[in-house]
Design a protein around this motif. Structure first.
Motif, PDB file in Angstrom:
ATOM      1  N   LEU A 204       0.869  -1.183   0.000  1.00  0.00           N
ATOM      2  CA  LEU A 204       0.000   0.000   0.000  1.00  0.00           C
ATOM      3  C   LEU A 204       0.900   1.225   0.000  1.00  0.00           C
ATOM      4  O   LEU A 204       1.824   1.303   0.819  1.00  0.00           O
ATOM      5  CB  LEU A 204      -0.866  -0.039   1.264  1.00  0.00           C
ATOM      6  N   THR A 205       0.653   2.159  -0.917  1.00  0.00           N
ATOM      7  CA  THR A 205       1.374   3.437  -0.815  1.00  0.00           C
ATOM      8  C   THR A 205       0.482   4.416  -0.077  1.00  0.00           C
ATOM      9  O   THR A 205      -0.748   4.399  -0.216  1.00  0.00           O
ATOM     10  CB  THR A 205       1.790   4.007  -2.187  1.00  0.00           C
ATOM     11  N   PHE A 206       1.111   5.246   0.746  1.00  0.00           N
ATOM     12  CA  PHE A 206       0.330   6.194   1.563  1.00  0.00           C
ATOM     13  C   PHE A 206       1.149   7.457   1.807  1.00  0.00           C
ATOM     14  O   PHE A 206       2.366   7.482   1.617  1.00  0.00           O
ATOM     15  CB  PHE A 206      -0.085   5.539   2.897  1.00  0.00           C
ATOM     16  N   LYS A 232       5.735   3.374   1.180  1.00  0.00           N
ATOM     17  CA  LYS A 232       5.088   2.088   0.907  1.00  0.00           C
ATOM     18  C   LYS A 232       5.127   1.278   2.189  1.00  0.00           C
ATOM     19  O   LYS A 232       6.166   1.281   2.878  1.00  0.00           O
ATOM     20  CB  LYS A 232       5.860   1.290  -0.153  1.00  0.00           C
ATOM     21  N   GLN A 251      -5.266  -6.197   2.400  1.00  0.00           N
ATOM     22  CA  GLN A 251      -5.288  -4.777   2.769  1.00  0.00           C
ATOM     23  C   GLN A 251      -5.450  -4.613   4.275  1.00  0.00           C
ATOM     24  O   GLN A 251      -4.844  -3.727   4.884  1.00  0.00           O
ATOM     25  CB  GLN A 251      -6.395  -4.045   1.990  1.00  0.00           C
ATOM     26  N   LYS A 255      -2.883  -2.704   6.876  1.00  0.00           N
ATOM     27  CA  LYS A 255      -3.300  -1.651   7.823  1.00  0.00           C
ATOM     28  C   LYS A 255      -2.900  -2.029   9.245  1.00  0.00           C
ATOM     29  O   LYS A 255      -2.533  -1.167  10.039  1.00  0.00           O
ATOM     30  CB  LYS A 255      -4.794  -1.399   7.686  1.00  0.00           C
ATOM     31  N   TYR A 266      -2.704   8.804   8.165  1.00  0.00           N
ATOM     32  CA  TYR A 266      -2.188   8.626   6.799  1.00  0.00           C
ATOM     33  C   TYR A 266      -3.338   8.695   5.810  1.00  0.00           C
ATOM     34  O   TYR A 266      -4.509   8.516   6.169  1.00  0.00           O
ATOM     35  CB  TYR A 266      -1.455   7.286   6.668  1.00  0.00           C
ATOM     36  N   GLU A 267      -2.937   8.964   4.582  1.00  0.00           N
ATOM     37  CA  GLU A 267      -3.918   8.997   3.485  1.00  0.00           C
ATOM     38  C   GLU A 267      -3.493   7.915   2.493  1.00  0.00           C
ATOM     39  O   GLU A 267      -2.333   7.900   2.046  1.00  0.00           O
ATOM     40  CB  GLU A 267      -3.783  10.385   2.843  1.00  0.00           C
ATOM     41  N   GLU A 268      -4.379   7.003   2.187  1.00  0.00           N
ATOM     42  CA  GLU A 268      -4.036   5.929   1.242  1.00  0.00           C
ATOM     43  C   GLU A 268      -3.868   6.503  -0.159  1.00  0.00           C
ATOM     44  O   GLU A 268      -4.640   7.370  -0.567  1.00  0.00           O
ATOM     45  CB  GLU A 268      -5.191   4.923   1.164  1.00  0.00           C
ATOM     46  N   LYS A 271      -3.100   0.787  -4.047  1.00  0.00           N
ATOM     47  CA  LYS A 271      -2.837  -0.622  -3.714  1.00  0.00           C
ATOM     48  C   LYS A 271      -2.014  -1.217  -4.855  1.00  0.00           C
ATOM     49  O   LYS A 271      -2.337  -0.996  -6.022  1.00  0.00           O
ATOM     50  CB  LYS A 271      -4.155  -1.401  -3.641  1.00  0.00           C
TER      51      LYS A 271
END
Ligand SMILES: Cc1cc2nc3c(=O)[nH]c(=O)nc-3n(C[C@H](O)[C@H](O)[C@H](O)COP(=O)(O)OP(=O)(O)OC[C@H]3O[C@@H](n4cnc5c(N)ncnc54)[C@H](O)[C@@H]3O)c2cc1C
Length: 340
Positions: A204-206, A232, A251, A255, A266-268, A271
């Motif tokens: 996941l990048t955030f 990431k 996912q 988290k 954080y802000e997603e 994916k």
């Protein structure tokens, strides 16, 4: 280069697949003086390399051991990627320290008791964990798209699917055909019995202000700084399905990793999903079929970024009669499958 080891053919090498494996092998073959043609079919066979974390790290496992052939592989890796950045005129290689905090007091005690046995040059011990040198990450997506542009300008990259049934028609014009098909290679009849054990993974990048941007944090997963407060988090592993889509369990696991890393603001962003072309014996699959001019460059699992440059150099060196691929990586270990 001595004349003895010069390219002695004017037929091109055909490389199947422009994931990280095909891309790196193509660059190595071109720089050795071979002509190259690449066929890639991402619309029918999805490319996992776009999902890679891109981390290289010479230390593995709870016991902090140096990875297989670490000394040779990590000595080779730095000048290789620096040179490729120059060839492509693009930045994608980011050496960066990696920090592994001790999991808990018990683990810290266990490791410190064995410090003299496990100590090697890649580790710097502190009171709260170890720093790992010679680490960092490759922005694989940037490397692939810059290479795609480079190969397209040279008119050597084609959106075309390869199938074993066309081998008799296409083998003649090529010096050799090298399959770099990632986990799709397990469907290829030439490599039956080679022990593919693919592992699907998600990242996941955030965006967040909480983690450090100065180093990669590695504790039962990783947080990798990408710049501009983007990161990431990864990675998941599963062996029950290999589709290209994200699944809710993965996912949720990512988290939970963020919770464990004490990141709660954080802000997603995105994916990322891929399948690692891993093998049962955890070694790559490199070499030529003993009876036809088809070879394989695959099986790099979750260590493609560090292993591929070194083994692409060895494989091309083998074509030139200059060196032999390490016996643990060579498909010579499956020679019993080809005997009649
Ligand atoms: C979530 C995740 C995180 C990862 N993190 C890291 C990391 O931090 N560090 C690291 O080193 N590695 C990491 N990896 C592993 C790394 O991504 C792989 O080792 C590497 O990308 C494999 O590249 P490949 O070229 O073998 O396969 P792929 O990237 O899958 O490429 C195969 C290519 O072959 C093409 N193809 C296949 N069959 C055919 C055909 N018949 N005809 C034409 N084209 C064909 C496909 O279209 C594709 O483009 C990670 C992987 C995942 C999934």
């Amino acid at each position: 280069m001595s004349a003895e080891f010069k390219v002695k053919t004017n037929k091109p090498i055909l490389i199947i697949g422009q994931g990280l494996a095909g891309t790196i092998l193509a660059h190595q073959a071109l720089s050795a003086g071979f002509e190259v043609e690449i066929w890639d079919s991402p619309s029918t066979h999805f490319t996992s390399s776009w999902a890679a974390g891109g981390i290289f790290n010479p230390v593995t496992g709870r016991k902090l051991e140096a990875t297989w052939l670490a000394e040779e592989i990590f000595t080779y890796l730095f000048p290789f990627y620096e040179g490729l950045e120059k060839t492509l005129g693009t930045r994608f290689f980011y050496p960066m320290p990696l920090f592994r905090p001790f999991a808990n007091a018990e683990m810290k005690g266990w490791l410190l008791d064995r410090k003299s046995q496990i100590d090697h040059d890649f580790l710097l011990w502190t009171d709260v964990g170890v720093w790992v040198s010679n680490s960092g990450w490759v922005d694989v997506a940037t490397l692939l798209s810059a290479s795609s542009k480079y190969f397209t300008e040279k008119k050597i990259l084609f959106r075309r699917r390869f199938s074993e049934s066309e081998l008799s028609e296409i083998s003649q014009p090529f010096e050799r055909i090298i399959c770099c098909e990632g986990f799709h290679g397990q469907q290829n009849a030439f490599w039956k019995g080679f022990g593919f054990l693919p592992a699907k993974g998600e990242l996941l990048t955030f965006k967040s202000n909480q983690p450090s941007e100065e180093y990669i944090l590695n504790k039962n997963g990783f947080v990798l700084p990408l710049g501009n407060q983007e990161f990431k988090v990864g990675a998941t592993y599963r062996w029950d399905e290999y589709g290209p889509n994200s699944v809710p369990e993965a996912q949720a696991e990512l988290k939970q990793k963020l919770v464990n890393f004490q990141i709660d603001q954080y802000e997603e962003i995105e994916k990322l999903v891929g399948v690692r072309p891993a093998t049962q014996d955890r070694r790559p699959l490199v070499g030529m079929h003993p009876t036809i001019n088809v070879g394989i460059f695959n099986g790099f699992g979750s260590k493609g970024v560090s292993l591929m440059p070194y083994f692409a150099d060895a494989f091309v060196g083998e074509w030139l009669g200059k060196k032999m691929v390490h016996s643990e990586a060579s498909i010579r270990r499956f020679s019993h499958l080809f005997s009649v």
